[in-house]
Structure formats: C-alpha cells, structure tokens
Design an enzyme around this catalytic site. Structure first.
Site, PDB file in Angstrom:
ATOM      1  N   PHE A 153       0.809  -1.232   0.000  1.00 35.55           N
ATOM      2  CA  PHE A 153       0.000   0.000   0.000  1.00 35.55           C
ATOM      3  C   PHE A 153       0.837   1.275   0.000  1.00 35.55           C
ATOM      4  O   PHE A 153       0.350   2.340  -0.343  1.00 35.55           O
ATOM      5  CB  PHE A 153      -0.931   0.024   1.237  1.00 35.55           C
ATOM      6  CG  PHE A 153      -0.236   0.476   2.504  1.00 35.55           C
ATOM      7  CD1 PHE A 153      -0.075   1.831   2.777  1.00 35.55           C
ATOM      8  CD2 PHE A 153       0.295  -0.446   3.407  1.00 35.55           C
ATOM      9  CE1 PHE A 153       0.582   2.248   3.932  1.00 35.55           C
ATOM     10  CE2 PHE A 153       0.959  -0.030   4.552  1.00 35.55           C
ATOM     11  CZ  PHE A 153       1.095   1.322   4.816  1.00 35.55           C
ATOM     12  N   LYS A 177      -1.371  -7.527  -9.219  1.00 36.13           N
ATOM     13  CA  LYS A 177      -2.298  -7.595  -8.077  1.00 36.13           C
ATOM     14  C   LYS A 177      -1.941  -6.418  -7.165  1.00 36.13           C
ATOM     15  O   LYS A 177      -1.046  -6.504  -6.333  1.00 36.13           O
ATOM     16  CB  LYS A 177      -2.111  -8.933  -7.352  1.00 36.13           C
ATOM     17  CG  LYS A 177      -3.312  -9.437  -6.581  1.00 36.13           C
ATOM     18  CD  LYS A 177      -3.841  -8.505  -5.516  1.00 36.13           C
ATOM     19  CE  LYS A 177      -3.034  -8.546  -4.241  1.00 36.13           C
ATOM     20  NZ  LYS A 177      -3.496  -7.498  -3.259  1.00 36.13           N
ATOM     21  N   SER A 230       5.420  -6.944   3.246  1.00 34.31           N
ATOM     22  CA  SER A 230       5.971  -7.306   4.560  1.00 34.31           C
ATOM     23  C   SER A 230       6.777  -8.606   4.490  1.00 34.31           C
ATOM     24  O   SER A 230       6.579  -9.442   3.594  1.00 34.31           O
ATOM     25  CB  SER A 230       4.826  -7.469   5.564  1.00 34.31           C
ATOM     26  OG  SER A 230       4.003  -8.542   5.161  1.00 34.31           O
ATOM     27  N   CYS A 285       9.420   1.784   3.323  1.00 39.81           N
ATOM     28  CA  CYS A 285      10.321   0.665   3.660  1.00 39.81           C
ATOM     29  C   CYS A 285      11.728   1.172   3.886  1.00 39.81           C
ATOM     30  O   CYS A 285      12.544   0.485   4.491  1.00 39.81           O
ATOM     31  CB  CYS A 285      10.314  -0.382   2.562  1.00 39.81           C
ATOM     32  SG  CYS A 285      11.163   0.157   1.082  1.00 39.81           S
ATOM     33  N   GLU A 385       9.136  -3.711  13.041  1.00 38.84           N
ATOM     34  CA  GLU A 385       9.037  -2.591  12.099  1.00 38.84           C
ATOM     35  C   GLU A 385       7.769  -1.814  12.474  1.00 38.84           C
ATOM     36  O   GLU A 385       6.665  -2.362  12.372  1.00 38.84           O
ATOM     37  CB  GLU A 385       8.932  -3.123  10.661  1.00 38.84           C
ATOM     38  CG  GLU A 385       8.849  -2.026   9.618  1.00 38.84           C
ATOM     39  CD  GLU A 385       8.699  -2.561   8.192  1.00 38.84           C
ATOM     40  OE1 GLU A 385       8.078  -3.629   8.005  1.00 38.84           O
ATOM     41  OE2 GLU A 385       9.181  -1.886   7.266  1.00 38.84           O
TER      42      GLU A 385
HETATM   43  P1  NAD Z   1       1.628  -6.614   3.100  1.00 35.67           P
HETATM   44  O1  NAD Z   1       2.651  -7.677   3.134  1.00 35.67           O
HETATM   45  O2  NAD Z   1       0.558  -6.615   4.118  1.00 35.67           O
HETATM   46  O3  NAD Z   1       0.875  -6.626   1.668  1.00 35.67           O
HETATM   47  C1  NAD Z   1       1.585  -6.741   0.470  1.00 35.67           C
HETATM   48  C2  NAD Z   1       0.715  -7.474  -0.553  1.00 35.67           C
HETATM   49  O4  NAD Z   1       0.463  -8.791  -0.078  1.00 35.67           O
HETATM   50  C3  NAD Z   1      -0.631  -6.811  -0.787  1.00 35.67           C
HETATM   51  O5  NAD Z   1      -0.912  -6.829  -2.170  1.00 35.67           O
HETATM   52  C4  NAD Z   1      -1.600  -7.674   0.005  1.00 35.67           C
HETATM   53  O6  NAD Z   1      -2.877  -7.747  -0.589  1.00 35.67           O
HETATM   54  C5  NAD Z   1      -0.953  -9.034  -0.015  1.00 35.67           C
HETATM   55  N1  NAD Z   1      -1.245  -9.801   1.208  1.00 35.67           N
HETATM   56  C6  NAD Z   1      -1.510  -9.309   2.458  1.00 35.67           C
HETATM   57  N2  NAD Z   1      -1.698 -10.312   3.333  1.00 35.67           N
HETATM   58  C7  NAD Z   1      -1.548 -11.464   2.636  1.00 35.67           C
HETATM   59  C8  NAD Z   1      -1.596 -12.847   2.998  1.00 35.67           C
HETATM   60  N3  NAD Z   1      -1.863 -13.237   4.244  1.00 35.67           N
HETATM   61  N4  NAD Z   1      -1.369 -13.762   2.032  1.00 35.67           N
HETATM   62  C9  NAD Z   1      -1.089 -13.388   0.771  1.00 35.67           C
HETATM   63  N5  NAD Z   1      -1.043 -12.096   0.367  1.00 35.67           N
HETATM   64  C10 NAD Z   1      -1.260 -11.136   1.298  1.00 35.67           C
HETATM   65  O7  NAD Z   1       2.438  -5.217   3.085  1.00 35.67           O
HETATM   66  P2  NAD Z   1       1.856  -3.737   3.201  1.00 35.67           P
HETATM   67  O8  NAD Z   1       1.367  -3.513   4.592  1.00 35.67           O
HETATM   68  O9  NAD Z   1       0.938  -3.455   2.069  1.00 35.67           O
HETATM   69  O10 NAD Z   1       3.197  -2.902   2.960  1.00 35.67           O
HETATM   70  C11 NAD Z   1       4.085  -2.540   4.000  1.00 35.67           C
HETATM   71  C12 NAD Z   1       5.262  -3.497   4.065  1.00 35.67           C
HETATM   72  O11 NAD Z   1       5.929  -3.525   2.816  1.00 35.67           O
HETATM   73  C13 NAD Z   1       6.319  -3.045   5.061  1.00 35.67           C
HETATM   74  O12 NAD Z   1       6.816  -4.166   5.736  1.00 35.67           O
HETATM   75  C14 NAD Z   1       7.408  -2.431   4.183  1.00 35.67           C
HETATM   76  O13 NAD Z   1       8.708  -2.433   4.741  1.00 35.67           O
HETATM   77  C15 NAD Z   1       7.328  -3.328   2.984  1.00 35.67           C
HETATM   78  N6  NAD Z   1       7.897  -2.694   1.813  1.00 35.67           N
HETATM   79  C16 NAD Z   1       9.109  -3.146   1.371  1.00 35.67           C
HETATM   80  C17 NAD Z   1       9.711  -2.545   0.277  1.00 35.67           C
HETATM   81  C18 NAD Z   1      11.043  -3.021  -0.225  1.00 35.67           C
HETATM   82  O14 NAD Z   1      11.411  -2.677  -1.337  1.00 35.67           O
HETATM   83  N7  NAD Z   1      11.790  -3.789   0.550  1.00 35.67           N
HETATM   84  C19 NAD Z   1       9.072  -1.482  -0.371  1.00 35.67           C
HETATM   85  C20 NAD Z   1       7.816  -1.064   0.118  1.00 35.67           C
HETATM   86  C21 NAD Z   1       7.236  -1.688   1.201  1.00 35.67           C
END
Ligand code: NAD
Length: 500
Positions: A153, A177, A230, A285, A385
């Site tokens: 997000f 997605k 995440s 991130c 985090e």
């Molecule tokens: P998230 O992991 O909750 O969601 C990411 C994606 O996974 C979304 O599209 C979501 O719909 C899907 N998802 C969520 N729960 C799921 C599940 N149980 N099973 C399968 N798919 C699922 O992450 P977020 O809250 O949207 O984003 C924040 C996180 O992303 C933070 O940890 C941040 O550090 C990380 N991030 C990392 C980078 C990088 O380049 N390393 C960049 C941006 C964000």
C-alpha cells in the site's frame, strides 16, 4: 454496498470488467474516513481468465520488435508526466501522503518507465567468435512468459511501475495484483498504460488479498512472481511460488538504522533525520526509523526533538503539511499500541505524537512525530518494524560498535552514515551488511541505472527489481553454439568426445 461509489474493475484481455465476486472492500480516505470506492476480491476463476489472456497474448507479444515495445514506454512516460497532478491527487486521497510526496511516488516510478523505453540497450546478449574452429557461441535473453506482481500500500504508484513496465518491455505479459488498500492510482496508471499502446492481454489486473495471491503463486502458467511487502507475507509468497517452480523476487520489511558520528554536519544531519523518519508518516520501507548516535552526537537529541516538533501534521492535500495520516485505523491503533509498549518497557518518551489535534479532521488516522531514547533490543519498538512516525534512538560509543549493532539486526534493507570523514564512511560502506547504503543521504533508493536490493531478512531471491538485475530476472538466457559448413575440410568425421 453503495452502488453510487466507483468500483474498481479487473483488467482481463484488454477489457475493464466488473468482478463477479460477492466480496468487496471499501477504499477509505485515511484523513477523513470518507469511502472513495470499492475494490473486489476476485475469484480464482477470474485469476485463471487473466492468466489465460496473458498466455495467449504472449504468443505474439514475445515476437514484437524491440523498437515497438520501446516506443510504447516513450509514450507512456509522457502520459504520466501530463497526468502528474491528477495521479498525485488520487494517491493522496486514498493513501494519505502529502501531495508533493505523492508526486515523488509517481516520479520514482516514472524513472523506471523511462528506463523501460531504453530496452533496446538493455536486453542484449553476448557473442564469442571462434570458440572452436568455425564455431561461434552467442546468448539471447528471451522473455519468460506470463509474469505476476504483488504490490504493497505504501507506494501505490512507484512499486507497480517497478514491475510491469520492465516485465512487458522485455517481452513478457503481466498480471498485476495491486494493494487492496489503495488501488485507485494504480488503476489510473494502468489506464494510461493502455492508452500508451500496450496491447490487449499483455497487461492484466486482478484485485484481492490472500486467495488471489495464493492462486498466483500456484498457477502453472505463471513463470515468475515479483513481490514487495511485509516480511511475513513475502516469505510465504517466496516459499509457495518457488515450490511451484517459479522464479520469485521478494522485497520485504525493514528496520533502517542511521548512524550519526559526532563529526557530521549537525544541521544537515538533523534535517535529513527528521525528514527520513517522519516523512510519509514513517510508512516507507526505507524510513530511517532507528537513529544510532555515536559518542558526543548524543548531545544532539534535544535539537532533534525541537526540529521534529516543528512538523505540521494534517491531511496530505493541505498546504504546508509535513506528516499525513496512517493508512488505516487499524494501522493507527497498532502504532499507538507500540508506543505504549515502549513506555511500558522502559524507553524514554522524548516526544509523544499520539492523538494530535488536526482541525476539521478529528476522524483521521493521525499520529505526530514520536521519539524514544534509551531504546534497546528486546523492546518491541526496536524489534518490530513500526511503520509509523516513530523514531527510536540507540546510543553507542564507537563506529565499530555502531556497525556491529546494525549488522546484528535481522533486517538489511537500508542504512545511512552521517560523517565528514571519508575513512569512516568507507569503513561503514565496506563492513555494513545492508542492501542500500547512504553516505550523508538518509533514504538511498537507487535510480533505475542500478537495481533496488536488500540483505538478510529484507529480501528473498537473488535479483532485485528494476535496472539491470530485473532484465536478468524477467528473461531466460539461451546460449547458441553454431557451426556453418562452407568447406568440407572443416568437418572431422565422427567424434565421440565432448570437444566442439
Ligand atoms: P503486506 O505484506 O501486508 O501486503 C503486500 C501485498 O500482499 C498486498 O498486495 C496484500 O494484498 C498481499 N497480502 C496481504 N496479506 C496477505 C496474505 N496473508 N497472504 C497473501 N497475500 C497477502 O504489506 P503492506 O502492509 O501493504 O506494505 C508494507 C510493508 O511492505 C512493510 O513491511 C514495508 O517495509 C514493505 N515494503 C518493502 C519494500 C522493499 O522494497 N523492501 C518497499 C515497500 C514496502
């Protein structure tokens, strides 16, 4: 469900279609709680339709000339520039970050689109002449087929643009997605991509959560998966999609440390720290969320707190705002709970940003800049985090101790050192086990001439998004060893050895 509200479409085979699902989620403005639209949780049958369309489109797209592919992205980058204000406004409304920061989100993705337009210089093989008499060996980088991307997000423009432009420019077709929390700006970018000339079936979009992600991981016709999000979900995606035989790259969570030496330029360093800890409400991130002060630099904490107090908290679309809302009420409650845990576990609360007064926005998910000193491993505010506007401060005596401290954290996404000493900076650069290193640069996200990376728990898979590495990720190297006979004397009869 309110039928007046816009409902996000799926994109399947060039057509924007309504999902047949019965499960819809509200898209909520985090500054006001206004419902902006609804997003479907697509069915597995709809994922199958999108993959079938992408598989069919691949048959012709893989043979499309490089120049034709490149020109689409030349047009696309201009369309994104032309719509910058509109894109930023949509992004701020659904995600919360300030309008200038939303433009930055779009711009950092636009840079990848510009890079995709240079694909003719990037997707090049190699040739070795006369590897044996009359024999040449050369390599070609061929697209994989249907690739998929799952995005978080916090950068709903930049991260989708990390993925589909380079996948498509290299000759693949794609299933995107988007985050179910803020898919509206992503969909506008997808509309502009079609306007730029991406043919039907080459780019497809399915919305949803866990079920759709699992269907992507399992689908036999998807060859590669890019994930950003995440660590918990990324690890699941990596394991599940790898088990199904796919290439997978997962960029995941972080706890980024900024190390400040006492010889640093104090004013520049404190400005950089405040911006990098609290910008985007800490929901980056690459947020500099842990400050490691070395030796006498600990005396700067009161000045840091004073600077943080000057930041204005409010809705992202208001002029002069520095810190917008968190993405959801759940995120806000979680971060408030972490702040409470920091107090309970004995850290010193230097600045408490809970429940700030934001005029006219009592319902918003706001938390102001919050600073803890006296933080140690074992406290939840250090071990987790936070992903909110909370900076934790750790004190050490030497640069060596700071490097050991950073390397002992499980995450390795980004880090920075602030110093005027070239020798100290070089030692840090050499010994730190973190993917992105900044030297007097607080958020060192590399431009697309390079690739994003990450160490240890922040990344799974060996090739990063965008840049040179992603050309390798989205292609299969094929080597060809060729002999052409123009003279019978070149042959040497039947040969049962391995030589050419
Ligand atoms: P998230 O992991 O909750 O969601 C990411 C994606 O996974 C979304 O599209 C979501 O719909 C899907 N998802 C969520 N729960 C799921 C599940 N149980 N099973 C399968 N798919 C699922 O992450 P977020 O809250 O949207 O984003 C924040 C996180 O992303 C933070 O940890 C941040 O550090 C990380 N991030 C990392 C980078 C990088 O380049 N390393 C960049 C941006 C964000």
């Amino acid at each position: 469900m309110n039928a007046e509200l816009p409902r996000m479409s799926l994109l399947i085979d060039g057509a924007f279609v309504q999902s047949s699902t019965t499960t819809w989620k509200d898209i909520v403005n985090p500054a006001t709680q206004e419902v902006l639209g609804q997003v479907p949780f697509a069915t597995v049958a709809e994922v199958d339709q999108a993959v079938a369309a992408a598989k069919e489109a691949f048959k012709t797209w893989r043979k499309t000339p490089i120049g034709t592919r490149a020109r689409i992205f030349l047009k696309y980058q201009q369309l994104i520039r032309d719509h910058m204000g509109e894109l930023a406004a949509i992004l701020t409304a659904e995600q919360g970050k300030t309008l200038p920061d939303a433009e930055g989100d779009v711009f950092r993705g636009l840079e990848v689109v510009e890079h995709a337009a240079a694909i003719g210089n990037l997707q090049l093989g190699e040739l070795a002449n006369n590897v044996a008499t009359g024999v040449d060996t050369y390599s070609v980088l061929q697209p994989l087929g249907v690739c998929a991307g799952i995005t978080p997000f916090n950068f709903p423009a930049m991260i989708p643009l990390w993925m589909f432009p380079m996948a498509i420019a290299t000759g693949n077709t794609f299933i995107l997605k988007p985050s179910e929390q803020d898919p509206m700006v992503t969909m506008r970018l997808v509309e502009l991509a079609l306007e730029a000339g991406i043919p039907k079936g080459v780019l497809n979009v399915v919305h949803g959560g866990e079920d759709v992600v699992n269907a992507i991981c399992d689908h036999p016709d998807i060859k590669a998966v890019s994930f950003v999000g995440s660590t918990k979900v990324g690890t699941h995606v990596y394991n599940r999609a790898s088990l199904a035989g796919k290439r997978v790259q997962c960029m995941m969570g972080a706890k980024n440390h900024a190390v400040v030496l006492p010889d640093a330029n104090k004013e520049q360093t404190l400005n950089a720290m405040v911006g990098a800890a609290f910008g985007a409400a800490g929901q980056r991130c690459m947020a500099a969320s842990t400050l490691v002060v070395v030796g006498a630099a600990r005396a700067w904490i009161p000045d840091l707190v004073a600077k943080a107090k000057t930041l204005k908290v409010g809705p992202g679309n208001a002029a002069g705002v520095d810190v917008g809302p968190l993405i959801s009420t759940a995120a806000c409650t979680r971060v408030e709970g972490l702040i409470e845990s920091g107090i309970a576990q004995g850290a010193t609360l230097e600045l408490d940003g809970r429940k700030p007064q934001v005029e006219g926005h009592a319902q918003g998910n706001f938390i102001g800049p919050t600073i803890f000193s006296g933080v140690r491993p074992g406290m939840r505010i250090y071990d987790e985090e936070i992903f909110g506007p909370v900076l934790v401060i750790v004190e050490v005596d030497t640069l060596e101790a700071a490097i050991d401290f950073v390397n002992a954290n499980p995450n390795g996404n980004g880090t920075a050192v602030f110093t005027q000493s070239g020798a100290a900076a070089r030692k840090f650069q050499e010994e730190i086990d973190v993917g992105q290193v900044g030297i007097n640069v607080p958020i060192p996200v590399p431009v697309p001439l390079f690739s994003f990376t990450g160490s240890r728990a922040s990344k799974l898979g060996d090739l990063g998004p965008y840049g040179k590495q992603v050309v390798m990720f989205y292609t299969q190297t094929k080597t060809v060893t060729a002999r052409w006979f123009d003279d019978d004397t070149l042959g040497h009869g039947v040969n049962t050895t391995i030589s050419l």
